[in-house]
Scaffold this active site. Sequence first.
Site, short mmCIF file in Angstrom:
data_model
loop_
_atom_site.label_atom_id
_atom_site.label_comp_id
_atom_site.label_asym_id
_atom_site.label_seq_id
_atom_site.Cartn_x
_atom_site.Cartn_y
_atom_site.Cartn_z
N VAL A 14 0.87 -1.18 0.00
CA VAL A 14 0.00 0.00 0.00
C VAL A 14 0.91 1.23 0.00
CG1 VAL A 14 -1.90 1.21 1.11
CG2 VAL A 14 -1.80 -1.28 1.23
N HIS A 15 1.39 1.58 -1.19
CA HIS A 15 2.25 2.75 -1.36
C HIS A 15 1.37 3.97 -1.67
CE1 HIS A 15 1.97 2.45 -5.83
NE2 HIS A 15 1.88 1.16 -5.56
N ALA A 16 1.97 5.05 -2.13
CA ALA A 16 1.25 6.32 -2.28
C ALA A 16 0.02 6.24 -3.19
CB ALA A 16 2.20 7.41 -2.79
N GLU A 87 -3.04 -3.46 -9.66
CA GLU A 87 -1.65 -3.31 -10.09
C GLU A 87 -1.04 -4.62 -10.57
OE1 GLU A 87 -0.13 0.46 -7.51
OE2 GLU A 87 0.47 -1.52 -6.84
#
Length: 88
Positions: A14-16, A87
């Site tokens: 859970v990145h930006a 993704e």
Amino acid sequence: MKSATYVIKNKMGVHARPAADIAKLVGKHKSDVTLEVGSKKANAKSVLMVTTLGAKKGTEVTLSVSGEDEEEVFAQLDDMFQNGFYEE
């Protein structure tokens, strides 16, 4: 209240971008949404709070949604988590 636990599937966790997508979705609704990783909790309306959870691939994240539109919000977030934030 609706709640579920997920294991993060996408490579970068859970990145930006996923955090921003979560906050954007939650910000459009009235329900309260909390994400939990271990003992850390985050208000899902805050991109910064979501990213500071440090949810990497393989991390268990618990999603809790409560409020008048919880069914709709939960369904959309469930889809995001189930599909690795689109993704994969």
